[in-house]
Scaffold this motif. Sequence first.
Motif, PDB file in Angstrom:
ATOM      1  N   HIS A 168     -34.291 101.119  45.695  1.00 57.88           N
ATOM      2  CA  HIS A 168     -33.131 101.614  46.448  1.00 57.88           C
ATOM      3  C   HIS A 168     -32.743 100.703  47.600  1.00 57.88           C
ATOM      4  O   HIS A 168     -33.590 100.304  48.389  1.00 57.88           O
ATOM      5  CB  HIS A 168     -33.433 103.019  46.975  1.00 57.88           C
ATOM      6  CG  HIS A 168     -33.642 104.009  45.882  1.00 57.88           C
ATOM      7  ND1 HIS A 168     -34.823 104.090  45.194  1.00 57.88           N
ATOM      8  CD2 HIS A 168     -32.814 104.914  45.312  1.00 57.88           C
ATOM      9  CE1 HIS A 168     -34.722 105.023  44.259  1.00 57.88           C
ATOM     10  NE2 HIS A 168     -33.507 105.546  44.304  1.00 57.88           N
ATOM     11  N   PRO A 169     -31.450 100.452  47.727  1.00 61.92           N
ATOM     12  CA  PRO A 169     -30.976  99.668  48.865  1.00 61.92           C
ATOM     13  C   PRO A 169     -30.778 100.571  50.082  1.00 61.92           C
ATOM     14  O   PRO A 169     -30.713 101.797  49.960  1.00 61.92           O
ATOM     15  CB  PRO A 169     -29.613  99.165  48.390  1.00 61.92           C
ATOM     16  CG  PRO A 169     -29.109 100.277  47.530  1.00 61.92           C
ATOM     17  CD  PRO A 169     -30.329 100.840  46.848  1.00 61.92           C
ATOM     18  N   GLU A 170     -30.641  99.919  51.230  1.00 59.18           N
ATOM     19  CA  GLU A 170     -30.091 100.578  52.405  1.00 59.18           C
ATOM     20  C   GLU A 170     -28.668 100.051  52.433  1.00 59.18           C
ATOM     21  O   GLU A 170     -28.471  98.829  52.515  1.00 59.18           O
ATOM     22  CB  GLU A 170     -30.906 100.091  53.610  1.00 59.18           C
ATOM     23  CG  GLU A 170     -30.596 100.788  54.881  1.00 59.18           C
ATOM     24  CD  GLU A 170     -31.513 100.315  56.013  1.00 59.18           C
ATOM     25  OE1 GLU A 170     -32.747 100.160  55.801  1.00 59.18           O
ATOM     26  OE2 GLU A 170     -30.988 100.086  57.105  1.00 59.18           O
ATOM     27  N   TRP A 171     -27.667 100.915  52.267  1.00 59.75           N
ATOM     28  CA  TRP A 171     -26.296 100.401  52.236  1.00 59.75           C
ATOM     29  C   TRP A 171     -25.353 101.276  53.029  1.00 59.75           C
ATOM     30  O   TRP A 171     -25.368 102.487  52.937  1.00 59.75           O
ATOM     31  CB  TRP A 171     -25.790 100.122  50.820  1.00 59.75           C
ATOM     32  CG  TRP A 171     -25.964 101.151  49.747  1.00 59.75           C
ATOM     33  CD1 TRP A 171     -26.542 102.391  49.865  1.00 59.75           C
ATOM     34  CD2 TRP A 171     -25.549 101.026  48.380  1.00 59.75           C
ATOM     35  NE1 TRP A 171     -26.516 103.031  48.655  1.00 59.75           N
ATOM     36  CE2 TRP A 171     -25.911 102.226  47.731  1.00 59.75           C
ATOM     37  CE3 TRP A 171     -24.917 100.038  47.647  1.00 59.75           C
ATOM     38  CZ2 TRP A 171     -25.659 102.442  46.380  1.00 59.75           C
ATOM     39  CZ3 TRP A 171     -24.661 100.271  46.305  1.00 59.75           C
ATOM     40  CH2 TRP A 171     -25.031 101.441  45.687  1.00 59.75           C
TER      41      TRP A 171
ATOM     42  N   PHE B 275     -31.816 110.475  45.170  1.00 58.48           N
ATOM     43  CA  PHE B 275     -30.741 109.494  45.366  1.00 58.48           C
ATOM     44  C   PHE B 275     -29.500 109.908  44.582  1.00 58.48           C
ATOM     45  O   PHE B 275     -28.373 109.842  45.084  1.00 58.48           O
ATOM     46  CB  PHE B 275     -31.221 108.109  44.891  1.00 58.48           C
ATOM     47  CG  PHE B 275     -30.095 107.126  44.690  1.00 58.48           C
ATOM     48  CD1 PHE B 275     -29.443 106.575  45.780  1.00 58.48           C
ATOM     49  CD2 PHE B 275     -29.691 106.761  43.418  1.00 58.48           C
ATOM     50  CE1 PHE B 275     -28.390 105.677  45.599  1.00 58.48           C
ATOM     51  CE2 PHE B 275     -28.651 105.868  43.228  1.00 58.48           C
ATOM     52  CZ  PHE B 275     -27.998 105.321  44.327  1.00 58.48           C
TER      53      PHE B 275
ATOM     54  N   TRP C 276     -20.834 105.630  56.674  1.00 65.43           N
ATOM     55  CA  TRP C 276     -21.986 106.374  56.138  1.00 65.43           C
ATOM     56  C   TRP C 276     -22.985 105.437  55.495  1.00 65.43           C
ATOM     57  O   TRP C 276     -22.637 104.539  54.739  1.00 65.43           O
ATOM     58  CB  TRP C 276     -21.578 107.525  55.233  1.00 65.43           C
ATOM     59  CG  TRP C 276     -20.569 107.291  54.137  1.00 65.43           C
ATOM     60  CD1 TRP C 276     -19.925 106.124  53.821  1.00 65.43           C
ATOM     61  CD2 TRP C 276     -20.082 108.276  53.218  1.00 65.43           C
ATOM     62  NE1 TRP C 276     -19.080 106.331  52.773  1.00 65.43           N
ATOM     63  CE2 TRP C 276     -19.149 107.629  52.384  1.00 65.43           C
ATOM     64  CE3 TRP C 276     -20.359 109.632  53.025  1.00 65.43           C
ATOM     65  CZ2 TRP C 276     -18.488 108.316  51.369  1.00 65.43           C
ATOM     66  CZ3 TRP C 276     -19.695 110.295  52.015  1.00 65.43           C
ATOM     67  CH2 TRP C 276     -18.773 109.644  51.204  1.00 65.43           C
ATOM     68  N   LEU C 277     -24.239 105.688  55.854  1.00 67.56           N
ATOM     69  CA  LEU C 277     -25.361 104.843  55.448  1.00 67.56           C
ATOM     70  C   LEU C 277     -26.233 105.632  54.488  1.00 67.56           C
ATOM     71  O   LEU C 277     -26.756 106.686  54.850  1.00 67.56           O
ATOM     72  CB  LEU C 277     -26.179 104.455  56.689  1.00 67.56           C
ATOM     73  CG  LEU C 277     -27.505 103.727  56.453  1.00 67.56           C
ATOM     74  CD1 LEU C 277     -27.274 102.326  55.905  1.00 67.56           C
ATOM     75  CD2 LEU C 277     -28.314 103.654  57.743  1.00 67.56           C
ATOM     76  N   ASN C 278     -26.372 105.115  53.282  1.00 71.10           N
ATOM     77  CA  ASN C 278     -27.248 105.772  52.300  1.00 71.10           C
ATOM     78  C   ASN C 278     -28.573 105.032  52.199  1.00 71.10           C
ATOM     79  O   ASN C 278     -28.613 103.819  52.000  1.00 71.10           O
ATOM     80  CB  ASN C 278     -26.561 105.812  50.930  1.00 71.10           C
ATOM     81  CG  ASN C 278     -27.522 106.162  49.804  1.00 71.10           C
ATOM     82  OD1 ASN C 278     -27.709 105.383  48.880  1.00 71.10           O
ATOM     83  ND2 ASN C 278     -28.165 107.317  49.883  1.00 71.10           N
ATOM     84  N   ILE C 279     -29.652 105.776  52.370  1.00 74.98           N
ATOM     85  CA  ILE C 279     -31.002 105.265  52.108  1.00 74.98           C
ATOM     86  C   ILE C 279     -31.703 106.292  51.233  1.00 74.98           C
ATOM     87  O   ILE C 279     -31.993 107.401  51.687  1.00 74.98           O
ATOM     88  CB  ILE C 279     -31.811 105.068  53.411  1.00 74.98           C
ATOM     89  CG1 ILE C 279     -31.039 104.187  54.391  1.00 74.98           C
ATOM     90  CG2 ILE C 279     -33.182 104.461  53.107  1.00 74.98           C
ATOM     91  CD1 ILE C 279     -31.706 104.085  55.759  1.00 74.98           C
ATOM     92  N   TYR C 280     -31.902 105.923  49.984  1.00 73.41           N
ATOM     93  CA  TYR C 280     -32.529 106.805  49.006  1.00 73.41           C
ATOM     94  C   TYR C 280     -31.847 108.178  48.973  1.00 73.41           C
ATOM     95  O   TYR C 280     -30.695 108.265  48.544  1.00 73.41           O
ATOM     96  CB  TYR C 280     -34.046 106.887  49.238  1.00 73.41           C
ATOM     97  CG  TYR C 280     -34.783 107.607  48.139  1.00 73.41           C
ATOM     98  CD1 TYR C 280     -34.611 107.252  46.804  1.00 73.41           C
ATOM     99  CD2 TYR C 280     -35.637 108.667  48.434  1.00 73.41           C
ATOM    100  CE1 TYR C 280     -35.272 107.929  45.804  1.00 73.41           C
ATOM    101  CE2 TYR C 280     -36.298 109.361  47.428  1.00 73.41           C
ATOM    102  CZ  TYR C 280     -36.115 108.994  46.117  1.00 73.41           C
ATOM    103  OH  TYR C 280     -36.768 109.680  45.116  1.00 73.41           O
TER     104      TYR C 280
END
Lengths: 98, 98
Positions: free
Chosen positions: A61-64, B41, B64-68
Amino acid sequence: MLLTTEQIEQKLVLLNQLSVGNNPWQFLQGQLIKTFHFATFDEALSWMNDVAIYIEKFDHHPEWLNIYNKVEVKLMTHQEKGITHLDFDLAQKMQKLA
Amino acid sequence: MLLTTEQIEQKLVLLNQLSVGNNPWQFLQGQLIKTFHFATFDEALSWMNDVAIYIEKFDHHPEWLNIYNKVEVKLMTHQEKGITHLDFDLAQKMQKLA
């Protein structure tokens, strides 16, 4: 398996040959980092959905961070506390799908 | 039209009544901020896609920041340099769709 800094630099050169435009992947603060730019928010989100297939496939998984038409990506392998082939595999897919 | 701090605090109380769990929206550094937690995720990304419909509809975009399985959301109205009803409208949709 963790990659050495030398291996990372070598792989970065190859990865950035796939780069469109002047915005290469960089190795910064122990992470592979790149900001992808798209025409619209919609295109940015579509790309994230395309990439998601490989995120699931690789279970990596990325941090995006998405802001309007941009996605700032940070990759590292947290379990190994560094960069592994998984980060480069995902970076390459991101690059190809962009 | 910019909301005053007093209006923001009042609207936050109402918004957080919709909150599931102990993780309220907060007004921090001029932004509305919340971290959404999902089981996977895949669920996080599905939620982002659901929210995207309203992002397009309102023509108002989050950071917005997605981490897992997490999505950290920051909302503000950049053109107005503050919080407007648009931020609360989008926050409410995010809340309801989560």
